[in-house]
Design a protein around this motif. Structure first.
Motif, PDB file in Angstrom:
ATOM      1  N   PHE A  64       0.888  -1.240   0.028  1.00  0.00           N
ATOM      2  CA  PHE A  64      -0.038   0.013   0.064  1.00  0.00           C
ATOM      3  C   PHE A  64       0.843   1.304  -0.234  1.00  0.00           C
ATOM      4  O   PHE A  64       0.457   2.343  -0.643  1.00  0.00           O
ATOM      5  CB  PHE A  64      -0.890  -0.103   1.161  1.00  0.00           C
ATOM      6  N   ALA A  65       2.013   1.325   0.500  1.00  0.00           N
ATOM      7  CA  ALA A  65       3.026   2.230   0.661  1.00  0.00           C
ATOM      8  C   ALA A  65       3.342   2.660  -0.685  1.00  0.00           C
ATOM      9  O   ALA A  65       3.839   3.758  -0.889  1.00  0.00           O
ATOM     10  CB  ALA A  65       4.142   2.183   1.561  1.00  0.00           C
ATOM     11  N   GLN A  66       3.448   1.630  -1.761  1.00  0.00           N
ATOM     12  CA  GLN A  66       3.834   2.216  -3.058  1.00  0.00           C
ATOM     13  C   GLN A  66       2.746   2.768  -3.723  1.00  0.00           C
ATOM     14  O   GLN A  66       2.953   3.589  -4.617  1.00  0.00           O
ATOM     15  CB  GLN A  66       4.150   0.590  -3.779  1.00  0.00           C
ATOM     16  N   HIS A  67       1.504   2.237  -3.566  1.00  0.00           N
ATOM     17  CA  HIS A  67       0.341   2.996  -4.346  1.00  0.00           C
ATOM     18  C   HIS A  67      -0.894   2.789  -3.505  1.00  0.00           C
ATOM     19  O   HIS A  67      -0.951   1.701  -3.268  1.00  0.00           O
ATOM     20  CB  HIS A  67       0.071   2.439  -5.797  1.00  0.00           C
ATOM     21  N   ASN A  68      -1.598   3.721  -3.186  1.00  0.00           N
ATOM     22  CA  ASN A  68      -2.933   3.339  -2.496  1.00  0.00           C
ATOM     23  C   ASN A  68      -4.095   2.822  -3.132  1.00  0.00           C
ATOM     24  O   ASN A  68      -4.919   2.476  -2.337  1.00  0.00           O
ATOM     25  CB  ASN A  68      -3.212   4.799  -1.528  1.00  0.00           C
ATOM     26  N   LEU A  69      -3.833   2.685  -4.668  1.00  0.00           N
ATOM     27  CA  LEU A  69      -4.791   1.775  -4.990  1.00  0.00           C
ATOM     28  C   LEU A  69      -4.705   0.332  -4.703  1.00  0.00           C
ATOM     29  O   LEU A  69      -5.751  -0.512  -4.946  1.00  0.00           O
ATOM     30  CB  LEU A  69      -4.609   1.624  -6.635  1.00  0.00           C
ATOM     31  N   HIS A  70      -3.609  -0.160  -4.217  1.00  0.00           N
ATOM     32  CA  HIS A  70      -3.201  -1.621  -3.879  1.00  0.00           C
ATOM     33  C   HIS A  70      -4.168  -2.397  -3.170  1.00  0.00           C
ATOM     34  O   HIS A  70      -4.376  -3.234  -3.014  1.00  0.00           O
ATOM     35  CB  HIS A  70      -1.851  -1.826  -3.439  1.00  0.00           C
ATOM     36  N   VAL A  71      -4.762  -1.449  -2.001  1.00  0.00           N
ATOM     37  CA  VAL A  71      -5.674  -1.917  -1.317  1.00  0.00           C
ATOM     38  C   VAL A  71      -7.114  -1.965  -1.663  1.00  0.00           C
ATOM     39  O   VAL A  71      -7.611  -0.668  -2.219  1.00  0.00           O
ATOM     40  CB  VAL A  71      -5.539  -1.506   0.129  1.00  0.00           C
ATOM     41  N   LEU A  72      -7.784  -2.947  -1.611  1.00  0.00           N
ATOM     42  CA  LEU A  72      -9.459  -2.772  -1.858  1.00  0.00           C
ATOM     43  C   LEU A  72     -10.156  -1.729  -0.692  1.00  0.00           C
ATOM     44  O   LEU A  72      -9.753  -2.002   0.507  1.00  0.00           O
ATOM     45  CB  LEU A  72      -9.986  -4.163  -1.325  1.00  0.00           C
ATOM     46  N   GLY A  73     -10.726  -0.783  -1.266  1.00  0.00           N
ATOM     47  CA  GLY A  73     -11.293   0.245  -0.692  1.00  0.00           C
ATOM     48  C   GLY A  73     -12.147  -0.131   0.431  1.00  0.00           C
ATOM     49  O   GLY A  73     -13.092  -0.950   0.329  1.00  0.00           O
ATOM     50  N   TYR A  74     -12.090   0.199   1.745  1.00  0.00           N
ATOM     51  CA  TYR A  74     -12.809  -0.270   2.830  1.00  0.00           C
ATOM     52  C   TYR A  74     -12.284  -1.429   3.370  1.00  0.00           C
ATOM     53  O   TYR A  74     -13.338  -2.324   3.983  1.00  0.00           O
ATOM     54  CB  TYR A  74     -14.475   0.070   2.537  1.00  0.00           C
ATOM     55  N   SER A  75     -11.353  -2.070   3.044  1.00  0.00           N
ATOM     56  CA  SER A  75     -10.811  -3.358   3.493  1.00  0.00           C
ATOM     57  C   SER A  75     -11.053  -3.486   4.970  1.00  0.00           C
ATOM     58  O   SER A  75     -10.615  -2.727   5.755  1.00  0.00           O
ATOM     59  CB  SER A  75      -9.577  -3.756   3.216  1.00  0.00           C
ATOM     60  N   THR A  76     -11.662  -4.655   5.764  1.00  0.00           N
ATOM     61  CA  THR A  76     -11.542  -4.873   7.045  1.00  0.00           C
ATOM     62  C   THR A  76     -10.047  -5.056   7.357  1.00  0.00           C
ATOM     63  O   THR A  76      -9.414  -5.813   6.480  1.00  0.00           O
ATOM     64  CB  THR A  76     -12.418  -6.154   7.228  1.00  0.00           C
ATOM     65  N   PRO A  77      -9.609  -5.072   8.748  1.00  0.00           N
ATOM     66  CA  PRO A  77      -8.456  -5.446   9.128  1.00  0.00           C
ATOM     67  C   PRO A  77      -8.217  -7.037   8.978  1.00  0.00           C
ATOM     68  O   PRO A  77      -9.300  -7.835   9.230  1.00  0.00           O
ATOM     69  CB  PRO A  77      -8.339  -4.983  10.546  1.00  0.00           C
ATOM     70  N   VAL A  78      -6.998  -7.346   8.590  1.00  0.00           N
ATOM     71  CA  VAL A  78      -6.514  -8.623   8.489  1.00  0.00           C
ATOM     72  C   VAL A  78      -5.128  -8.742   8.833  1.00  0.00           C
ATOM     73  O   VAL A  78      -4.309  -7.936   8.627  1.00  0.00           O
ATOM     74  CB  VAL A  78      -6.837  -9.261   7.135  1.00  0.00           C
TER      75      VAL A  78
END
Lengths: 452, 452, 452
Positions: C93-107
């Protein structure tokens, strides 16, 4: 006969769901000599009642005033022929019932060839075909024959016999079937299906319309739900619809949509002729159904000429009644000739017509106005499971769009047909979407009667 | 002169039915030097009165307020010329009355060539033509001349004379003719025909409109029946119609249809400019008549520029007045030049214009709304002899269709023009059908005034 | 930064008049990880307030019911990565914030490659691009990555970390700016400008809409005269407009026109999507402006899918809100991918969009109905100097025609937009003509609100 049909309880257990069944009924009716009155019509309607036991047959005495008209004397005919000098029958009604001018007055005697010629009708441009001619309201007698045969008439004198009767104490026969509505919405009114049954051995005009109407009645009767009552009228052209209109003011007031069914068995594209209103729901439904399901179909504007829509749409009644046919009258070579026969009408063509008419009826039956019950912002569809099962394909997308279109336009006065026209989505899909939205209390039927 | 015309009793016994007659009148009027006031207009209207003895000529004093305007001082001119150093007349009003700027103030004296140039008007692109220029509301003097001639002016000084008068005690002259209605329908109102008569020796703009109007008045006067009264206004452009509108509020309120007639003698297709209303009966009638009888004709939408329709259609009055011409102003090379002459306007063109305008007037006069008196079902036409004499040809078919269309659409508020548009049948045929149906009590006039 | 802007007193003294300024602001906002709630939105709106000091930022607690919806828990994220067996971050995610599914629950934990695959999103057809995916209302976690990179994942197990929070005690953030009306006409109502600000590092969707809205607000604020108040809403898509609608019934009632601004920075022609009403003034103005000033622009009918116009135009509100974009969503390859970046959005494109939106706002602001105060005949324009300075060129002719058209159609209920459509003249010219006519007392504003 095929056993595929699933008749409703009020229907006789006779197969009539397929083009083959309809063609079989048509073959049975073809030889009967029908006219606007007489035993030919009675015999025809008795056979129809075998398929539609609830059919009511009416007899209206000759001389009865009906609107601006009078029910004519009843016409029947036993035999008719022309013999040459050698006593040979050169024209014979027994060979083909088109040979006699419809409603011919009785005649018996010898005539010079010149005298006879004034009573003969043939088609120089189609010399192998017998034309169909009538003279209902001007007393006359005559024979119709192949032009080739006419040219063979070289004798100086001919013996003529038309053994017909014009009975002023007779009656005009027509029939009606009413399928009641089943849906709980009160007082939705009636849909009228009308066809003429006055032509002798002509298959497309209009036995095709008659057998499609009979099969349609059985299909509609088998449906679990009918918002409208469906009224079928089988009667002679012009005088039949005039008689029905004159005798049924209350039924007339209940008609919400109507269709005249004619020329549905030949080849050629479908043609829908608009009602005099032009923007009635039946006109909109026909435009939509034909555009989607009948490639090459044609929509034509109102014209005060044609079949019984002339009477239903006369300005005093101005009913929303259109006319559905394939190639219209006068625009195909077989029209009103002996070539309009059992080969010209094909089972597949009848089947296609039945399916289209049924679809049209169903569309009108489902053409409700809905009201969006949560009209402020979009309702959260996901929470209600309305996106469940939606994949990434086109079907899923269309389903989602159908839900959104129905919600967006359901202001209580926009019928589903308008939603279909504006969205470009299939009516059936929108109907299913409306059902799904109603099932989750997002939508309610706004009124039993669409405004358009 | 031809003796073919059949003038009505109120008309003078002068021939004016043919293009040749109209052209003869036009030739007589051509040399007169007209303007928006003055003796040229008076002389012109005196000649018109020879053809229309009932014509009323009005004089309105200079200085009279008319709407937002004021009747200007009366202009007359005796002579006008420019002489070179040798004393030769190099420009002379006696040669052509276009040579002087319309409404030139009087002037006399010697001017340097440079001073003179500021008062000259010519057309470098059409060097052989004299332009037509005026300055009605800004005092000015000037001469118009061929550009070729202008280039010959090489002297240092020229003597100039314009012997004109601008009389504040004068008057503006216009004329009116009212043909009363003859038909029994009460209070049908008036149709207005208007043309301007303020241009000097220009044949198409607008002597053509004037002679067609005179001939039309005589044709209408000769008709046995006129539902509308017909009011003809002959006056100077702009200030004439403004003066008429200011002085005739009651007549204005009676106007149902109107036409400005202009540029009707040149070659080129017909052009109809719609009224500001755009959907007035005169607009519908013009569209129908031009489509059928004037191949290549053009319909143009309202534009707040042009002829006196600008005043009639100003938003306070908003009268249903269109403008009929052939090629419109500014779109033909001869426009407002000495080439708009007696050769440019041809008798056959005037004749064609007269026939079209007459047809248009007749159509509006016959554009009634009817009511079908037996609207429930079709009436039995055969019984009433309305099919009698119908052969198998197209004429017979059209006649039958005309009867059916009129019956079908005559609901008391559909004018015959709408029946024509919807059926595609000729208006004249539908009018005859309506007359035949009315004669057998199947139809009645619904109101003296069509809704559209 | 450029110093060309001329900010109004209520605006901060920061340059934002040119495409370059807008692009600079966009570059500053681009790296922030926005979503429909959370600190990314807060940070974004705080920066916007540097440019619009009067901006009001609202916080609405999670759990608040808004129309049919509920404000969701607030989402924030600190880090997110996937490590391979060797402990190397293969997705970060630090490389590009598109890398994480928006509103991802913590895991947090180890997953087999197969388990992980069910949580990965990539684009096989665009293997070099990271897709943008969200799951706001269905709890889920996931990663988005280049398809090429996905194919490199060959280890059996991966360590996964999404350090996000979903705070039920959080809030949703949106902002509003109201520019009051200045013109003396009372109660003209408001124009709504709305854009969404919930997308992470995507430049066109919708930072472009946001920076154009900010620049537009500053331009409008600098105008000497505003007939309407202008209300700008910056909020997350769908839930933001729903929240605003739920909380502002009085402002909703004052909205006369509205525009959703989105996708205004990419290449491609302009596209205007009509409001659900379809014939609102904003629809007419957009049609006119695009036809004249945006070659190749497209007008599309209402569709219940798209951006926040879905909520504004829901049938209960049915506000006259259209949507302006360049190439619409889903119709360009960069849409919702990492290719929607700072190179895809160009300064010149932003500038062009700003000019068009400003022109549209000005047109609506000037779209008054006027009343001709001298409607009987044409007023004498020459006397009032309104022809002064008119040469023979086209400009002079157009000016004269503009005066005549405004006079002809100003009946007190025809807005200037209709005059423009009917005359074909530029709106700006007609506006100037109306001002000139009003200055000579020939015209008056008829009502503060045009009928159409």
């Amino acid at each position: 006969m095929s056993a595929l049909a699933a008749p409703a309880s009020c229907m006789a257990p006779v197969a009539l769901a397929l083009g083959l069944d309809m063609h079989a009924l048509l073959r049975r009716l073809f030889p009967i000599c029908r006219s606007i009155t007489g035993d030919g019509v009675r015999e025809t309607l008795a056979i129809v009642r075998e398929y539609l036991p609830a059919l009511q047959v009416h007899e209206v005495p000759s001389g009865t005033p009906v609107l601006d008209w009078t029910v004519p004397a009843e016409w029947n005919i036993r035999e008719a022929w022309v013999k040459n000098a050698a006593g040979e029958r050169v024209i014979d009604f027994a060979q083909h019932n088109l040979h006699v001018l419809g409603y011919s007055t009785p005649v018996r005697g010898w005539f010079s060839r010149q005298e006879l010629e004034a009573h003969l009708y043939s088609l120089p441009d189609q010399p192998d075909l017998i034309p169909y001619r009538t003279s209902y309201y001007q007393p006359a007698w005559g024979f119709c024959l192949r032009h080739h045969d006419r040219l063979q008439l070289q004798d100086d004198y001919y013996e003529v016999c038309i053994d017909s009767t014009l009975d002023a104490a007779g009656s005009l026969t027509y029939a009606e079937l009413l399928l009641p509505a089943t849906a709980p919405e009160p007082d939705a009114g009636e849909a009228l299906l009308s066809c003429h049954c006055c032509h002798p051995s002509l298959a497309n005009d209009n036995l095709s319309g008659l057998v499609v109407a009979v099969a349609l009645a059985r299909q509609l009767a088998a449906l679990p739900e009918r918002r409208y009552a469906y009224r079928f009228v089988f009667g002679p052209g012009t005088i039949g619809s005039i008689t029905w209109l004159a005798r049924n003011p209350e039924a007339v007031a209940r008609i919400r949509h109507g269709l005249v069914l004619t020329l549905l068995g030949g080849p050629g594209h479908f043609t829908y002729k608009q009602s005099r209103q032009g923007a009635a729901a039946v006109d909109a439904a026909a435009a939509l159904m034909l555009a989607r399901h009948a490639p090459g179909a044609e929509i034509r504007p109102w014209l005060p000429y044609g079949y019984d829509e002339r009477q239903y749409c006369s300005p005093g009644f101005n009913l929303p009644v259109g006319c559905l046919s394939r190639t219209p009258f006068g625009e195909f070579a077989e029209y009103h000739t002996s070539a309009d026969n059992l080969e010209f009408v094909q089972p597949a063509q009848l089947q296609e017509s039945l399916e289209l008419v049924l679809r049209l009826c169903q569309t009108l039956d489902q053409n409700r106005c809905y009201r969006n019950l949560l009209p402020y912002g979009e309702p959260q569809l996901g929470r209600r499971g309305l996106y469940k099962g939606v994949g990434g394909g086109t079907e899923g997308h269309d389903w989602q769009m159908a839900l959104l279109w129905v919600l967006s336009l359901s202001d209580g006065r926009t019928p589903l047909l308008d939603v279909a026209a504006r969205s470009g989505l299939p009516f059936e899909l929108l109907h299913r979407a409306a059902q799904a939205l109603a099932a989750t209390d997002l939508l309610a039927v706004a009124s039993p009667e669409p405004a358009a």
